[in-house]
Write an enzyme that holds these catalytic residues in place. Sequence first.
Site, short mmCIF file in Angstrom:
data_model
loop_
_atom_site.label_atom_id
_atom_site.label_comp_id
_atom_site.label_asym_id
_atom_site.label_seq_id
_atom_site.Cartn_x
_atom_site.Cartn_y
_atom_site.Cartn_z
N ASP A 121 -5.26 3.30 -1.68
CA ASP A 121 -6.13 3.86 -0.63
C ASP A 121 -6.60 5.23 -1.11
O ASP A 121 -5.78 6.08 -1.49
CB ASP A 121 -5.32 3.96 0.67
CG ASP A 121 -6.16 4.47 1.85
OD1 ASP A 121 -6.81 5.51 1.71
OD2 ASP A 121 -6.12 3.82 2.91
N LYS B 239 1.52 5.53 -0.13
CA LYS B 239 0.97 6.71 0.56
C LYS B 239 1.81 7.93 0.22
O LYS B 239 3.03 7.83 0.09
CB LYS B 239 0.97 6.44 2.06
CG LYS B 239 0.30 7.51 2.91
CD LYS B 239 0.00 6.98 4.32
CE LYS B 239 -0.57 8.08 5.20
NZ LYS B 239 -1.08 7.57 6.48
N GLU C 18 0.82 -1.22 0.00
CA GLU C 18 0.00 0.00 0.00
C GLU C 18 0.86 1.26 0.00
O GLU C 18 1.65 1.50 0.90
CB GLU C 18 -0.91 -0.01 1.24
CG GLU C 18 -1.83 1.21 1.35
CD GLU C 18 -2.78 1.14 2.54
OE1 GLU C 18 -2.70 0.17 3.32
OE2 GLU C 18 -3.61 2.07 2.68
N HIS D 118 -4.81 8.41 0.11
CA HIS D 118 -3.34 8.44 0.13
C HIS D 118 -2.68 9.24 -0.99
O HIS D 118 -1.50 9.04 -1.28
CB HIS D 118 -2.80 7.00 0.12
CG HIS D 118 -2.92 6.34 1.45
ND1 HIS D 118 -2.25 5.20 1.80
CD2 HIS D 118 -3.62 6.71 2.55
CE1 HIS D 118 -2.54 4.86 3.04
NE2 HIS D 118 -3.39 5.75 3.51
C1 RNT Z 1 -2.69 4.08 6.84
C2 RNT Z 1 -3.19 3.06 5.87
C3 RNT Z 1 -3.49 1.70 6.47
C4 RNT Z 1 -4.23 1.77 7.80
C5 RNT Z 1 -4.68 0.42 8.31
C6 RNT Z 1 -5.13 0.48 9.73
O1 RNT Z 1 -2.60 5.33 6.29
O2 RNT Z 1 -4.29 3.54 5.19
O3 RNT Z 1 -4.17 0.94 5.55
O4 RNT Z 1 -5.32 2.62 7.74
O5 RNT Z 1 -3.69 -0.50 8.12
ZN ZN Z 2 -5.31 2.10 3.90
#
Ligand code: RNT
Ligand code: ZN
Length: 420
Positions: A261, A230, A228, A264
């Site tokens: 996300d 960000k 993920e 993000h």
């Molecule tokens: C943090 C990410 C991540 C968290 C979770 C709790 O910015 O979005 O996914 O929100 O792992």
């Molecule tokens: Zn997330």
Amino acid sequence: MSNSSITNRYQLAREQYAELGVDVDKAIAILSQIPVSLHCWQGDDVGGFERTGEALGNGLAVTGNYPGKATNPEQLRSDLDKVTSLLPGKHRLNLHACYGEFGGKKVDRDAVGVEHFQNWIDWAKQKGMGLDFNPTYFAHPLSDDGFTLSHKDDAVRKFWIEHGKRCREIGASMGSQLGSTTVTNFWIPDGYKDLPADRKAPRERLTASLDEIFTKQIDPAVHLDAVECKLFGIGSESYVVGSHEFYLGYAVTRQKVLCLDAGHFHPTEGIADKISSVMQWLPRILLHVSRGVRWDSDHVVILNDDLNQIAQELVRGEFVGRTHIGLDFFDASINRIAAWVIGTRAMIKALLIALLEPTDKLRQMENEGDFTGRLALLEELKTMPFGAVWDYHCEKMGVPAGLAWLEEVRSYERDVISKR
Ligand code: RNT
Ligand code: ZN
């Protein structure tokens, strides 16, 4: 609303959609097969059950103090039972490693094993529910200085690499015990508040750490790894090691699942337009559907343009089968069960609306250069009676239509939550 009026409204809506060439029954049939992965952390403000007294930190912040949050696994499971009873369709649960059941013992992150999640797995099996998983790289003394897998200290990195390896094993066991592929998503907070002098070295270390974590091959039918990205976080405003470009490149070269996300990216940047781009290069994506208000604030997801566009892209591009839809929001200022229900129902509604679109017609206009017609039809679609289809779908799936779910949440609050 009476059952017969729901059916009557549905029949009228069905005719109206048929005039546009949309098969409503087909849309509903597809919708009922799409799972949404419910994030366990909406239930207790990303608390978990480690009982270390450690603050959340690492850029994650939950505001509000609505009474009655779940404080143990039994309460969280009971809350989730309530939530799923109010959602049409079969959905999944997304667990974080800090939600293990450690029997009052201190089990550090580098010692977690499937035994700590067996109750969750048994519960999920009984409900016929798939599980997804996440290593927890925050709220820990070894993440306090803002670095984990890219830490300059070998020992700290080693600790977090071990956590990652163990989490993959746990995820794989979940997937094989439940007969449903588990996605284990890696998000780390690593970054600097102020301008770094070296942006390169932490990224090199992160690549090496991830490669080590992912060395062991796991059957993709059982388990998939996701990463993920960000842009920035609170306390990591100037530099995030795992940026978008970093993870896009990582996921493409390693053929991992990329997690997008919705909170993000830059505040005005949506993720909908990214889907068909990254899908050119990746087999699968994971979505963390969220709602940032001015920053990555993780507000409860609502049926807004951003959400509709995400659902449209998944449906129009035929990406639903290659996308794992997960949610990521946490609001402690309102009833937490209601927050889960509102956000998840909004996601499912957005998918329904997208499935009710006469995409062929729109595309034909587009291909003929009739952009006037395309815009006119898109506007017209906004007042089509999708609410009638939604209510009918809920009723057929045995869950409350309209706002009737709220009374169920209120009585659960009276009977259960207020007594905690
Ligand atoms: C943090 C990410 C991540 C968290 C979770 C709790 O910015 O979005 O996914 O929100 O792992
Ligand atoms: Zn997330």
